[in-house]
Design a protein around this motif. Structure first.
Motif, PDB file in Angstrom:
ATOM      1  N   ARG A 134       0.873  -1.580   0.078  1.00  0.00           N
ATOM      2  CA  ARG A 134       0.078   0.296  -0.166  1.00  0.00           C
ATOM      3  C   ARG A 134       0.750   1.294   0.424  1.00  0.00           C
ATOM      4  O   ARG A 134       0.881   2.245  -0.833  1.00  0.00           O
ATOM      5  CB  ARG A 134      -0.394  -0.246   1.405  1.00  0.00           C
ATOM      6  CG  ARG A 134      -1.939   0.488   1.272  1.00  0.00           C
ATOM      7  CD  ARG A 134      -3.123   0.782   2.260  1.00  0.00           C
ATOM      8  NE  ARG A 134      -3.702   2.273   2.669  1.00  0.00           N
ATOM      9  CZ  ARG A 134      -4.158   2.055   3.407  1.00  0.00           C
ATOM     10  NH1 ARG A 134      -4.312   1.656   4.466  1.00  0.00           N
ATOM     11  NH2 ARG A 134      -4.850   3.842   2.977  1.00  0.00           N
ATOM     12  N   ARG A 137       2.448   1.793  -3.691  1.00  0.00           N
ATOM     13  CA  ARG A 137       1.151   2.526  -4.577  1.00  0.00           C
ATOM     14  C   ARG A 137       0.750   3.841  -4.311  1.00  0.00           C
ATOM     15  O   ARG A 137       1.235   4.699  -4.993  1.00  0.00           O
ATOM     16  CB  ARG A 137       0.069   1.551  -4.160  1.00  0.00           C
ATOM     17  CG  ARG A 137       0.037   0.346  -4.726  1.00  0.00           C
ATOM     18  CD  ARG A 137      -1.175   0.009  -4.800  1.00  0.00           C
ATOM     19  NE  ARG A 137      -2.164  -0.362  -3.388  1.00  0.00           N
ATOM     20  CZ  ARG A 137      -2.547  -1.777  -2.947  1.00  0.00           C
ATOM     21  NH1 ARG A 137      -2.126  -2.675  -2.895  1.00  0.00           N
ATOM     22  NH2 ARG A 137      -2.698  -1.145  -1.877  1.00  0.00           N
ATOM     23  N   SER A 140       3.845   5.761  -5.353  1.00  0.00           N
ATOM     24  CA  SER A 140       4.327   5.477  -6.811  1.00  0.00           C
ATOM     25  C   SER A 140       3.144   6.530  -7.049  1.00  0.00           C
ATOM     26  O   SER A 140       3.374   7.821  -8.094  1.00  0.00           O
ATOM     27  CB  SER A 140       3.238   4.084  -7.897  1.00  0.00           C
ATOM     28  OG  SER A 140       2.777   4.403  -9.114  1.00  0.00           O
ATOM     29  N   GLN A 141       2.134   7.389  -6.104  1.00  0.00           N
ATOM     30  CA  GLN A 141       1.455   7.994  -6.595  1.00  0.00           C
ATOM     31  C   GLN A 141       2.056   9.382  -6.845  1.00  0.00           C
ATOM     32  O   GLN A 141       1.522  10.640  -7.343  1.00  0.00           O
ATOM     33  CB  GLN A 141       0.017   8.047  -6.390  1.00  0.00           C
ATOM     34  CG  GLN A 141      -1.384   6.925  -6.651  1.00  0.00           C
ATOM     35  CD  GLN A 141      -1.719   6.875  -5.545  1.00  0.00           C
ATOM     36  OE1 GLN A 141      -2.554   7.964  -4.298  1.00  0.00           O
ATOM     37  NE2 GLN A 141      -3.239   6.046  -5.572  1.00  0.00           N
TER      38      GLN A 141
END
Length: 387
Positions: A134, A137, A140-141
């Motif tokens: 999580r 992710r 990455s955003q």
């Protein structure tokens, strides 16, 4: 930049104050993550095989089964999938049960506790892997958002702009960052090409905010002000309006102006420098020449904006000449022995090859000097005069 000068001190500082003295390409984050190595997911299997082999080789009264609980824990540390620790936990539990069957009555005494430890480690490992996935992710955003912000704040200049061929290389010191306190921009105006490079004291979001103010002011004033000194003064007023009264931030910057066409065999290059490392003029067959200001000028944010009157350096430039602008993240980079990076000495070697790749070669050489990490943001902007 490590200097600390508060804004209330500005009225007591005179013009004699001075400070010491990249297509943008991003360098990958420092370090190597174990879980991203191709061979890392095989480590838990190797550990399981070793433990089982040792258990078989030892006498029955020697029990090493509790060590099997380390297998799912290692799977959580190096695995790429959330359910990887569960897979290893099931296989490890089966191996523990088979090993326990060889020990007869010891199964009830010791190996049930081992199974409990394996189960608990597997559950914790699975939760850890899920939380890490999580976070990756979300990171990455954040990186995507930072890349978009970079395109707005630090717009990649074209390879050719008017009479100048341009190359730039930039690397932020903050881990996983895409933008930092260094700034640069190039604009083609009716008076020629204007180039800006600067360095905001500090790091993080505060430095990025200050850099955006400086860049916004430059992108407006570059088309309105004929004199580069007046251009810098416009930036000083914009910066003063954005800084809080008690802030200790300031900005070093250098503005370079290349004429659109030479008059005769050379043209008049104009440079304004406010506490920034002097740009270097690179000419074939000659050593790099520092374009030092006529007199030292403090960074913007130190003096009141109405007192900012930097002198303009005029220097002849010929077709084929190259000017390298850079930040102190390059010159103040240190190796393991705490020795500074020798920019002028290294340029003699780095100038060989494609001139457009000089900033990229310089960046790689600085990282080699420091052992792969940077303590400060580093930017290099190259303009080759080709009228």
């Amino acid at each position: 930049m490590d200097d600390t000068i508060s804004r209330p001190q500005r009225r007591h500082l005179g013009g004699g104050l001075s400070t010491g003295g990249g297509l943008a390409r991003r360098a990958p984050a420092d370090g190597v993550v174990l879980s991203r190595q191709a061979w890392a997911p095989f480590l838990p299997w190797a550990l399981l095989v070793v433990l089982v082999a040792v258990d078989v080789a030892l006498p029955d009264w020697v029990i090493i089964a509790p060590a099997l609980a380390a297998v799912p824990a290692l799977a959580a540390a190096v695995g790429r999938r959330v359910w990887y620790p569960v897979e290893l936990g099931v296989v490890t539990a089966a191996a523990s049960f088979i090993g326990a069957s060889r020990s007869g009555g010891v199964l009830v005494v010791g190996h049930l506790a081992t199974l409990d430890a394996i189960a608990l480690t597997t559950v914790i490992g699975c939760a850890t892997a899920w939380a890490r996935a999580r976070q990756e992710r979300e990171l990455s955003q954040v990186r995507v958002t930072a890349e978009v912000a970079q395109q707005v704040l630090l717009r990649p200049p074209p390879q050719q702009l008017g009479p100048a061929r341009i190359a730039v290389d930039y690397s932020a010191a903050a881990a996983c960052a895409r933008i930092g306190g260094d700034l640069y921009d190039v604009a083609l105006t009716r008076w020629g090409v204007r180039a800006l490079i600067g360095d905001v004291r500090g790091k993080g979001l505060s430095a990025v905010s200050t850099a955006s103010v400086v860049l916004g002011a430059f992108r407006e004033a570059a088309y309105d002000e004929r004199c580069p000194s007046a251009l810098v003064r416009r930036i000083a007023f914009s910066l003063d309006r954005s800084l809080s009264p008690c802030t200790e931030e300031f900005v070093t910057l250098a503005v370079l102006c290349l004429p659109s066409s030479p008059s005769g065999r050379s043209a008049d290059l104009q440079v304004v420098n406010c506490g920034h490392p002097a740009p270097l003029l690179l000419r074939a067959g000659q050593s790099p020449e520092a374009l030092d200001p006529p007199e030292p000028v403090p960074p913007l944010g130190v003096l009141l904006p109405e007192d900012v009157r930097p002198p303009v350096l005029h220097h002849p430039v010929r077709p084929g000449d190259t000017v390298l602008l850079y930040t102190d993240g390059i010159t103040e980079a240190r190796d393991a022995a705490r020795q500074f990076y020798g920019l002028r000495q290294r340029l003699a070697t780095l100038q060989r090859g494609d001139p457009d790749q000089l900033p990229a070669r310089l960046h790689a050489d600085v990282r080699a000097h420091t052992g792969g990490s940077l303590d400060d943001d580093a930017a290099a902007l190259l303009l080759r005069y080709e009228p």
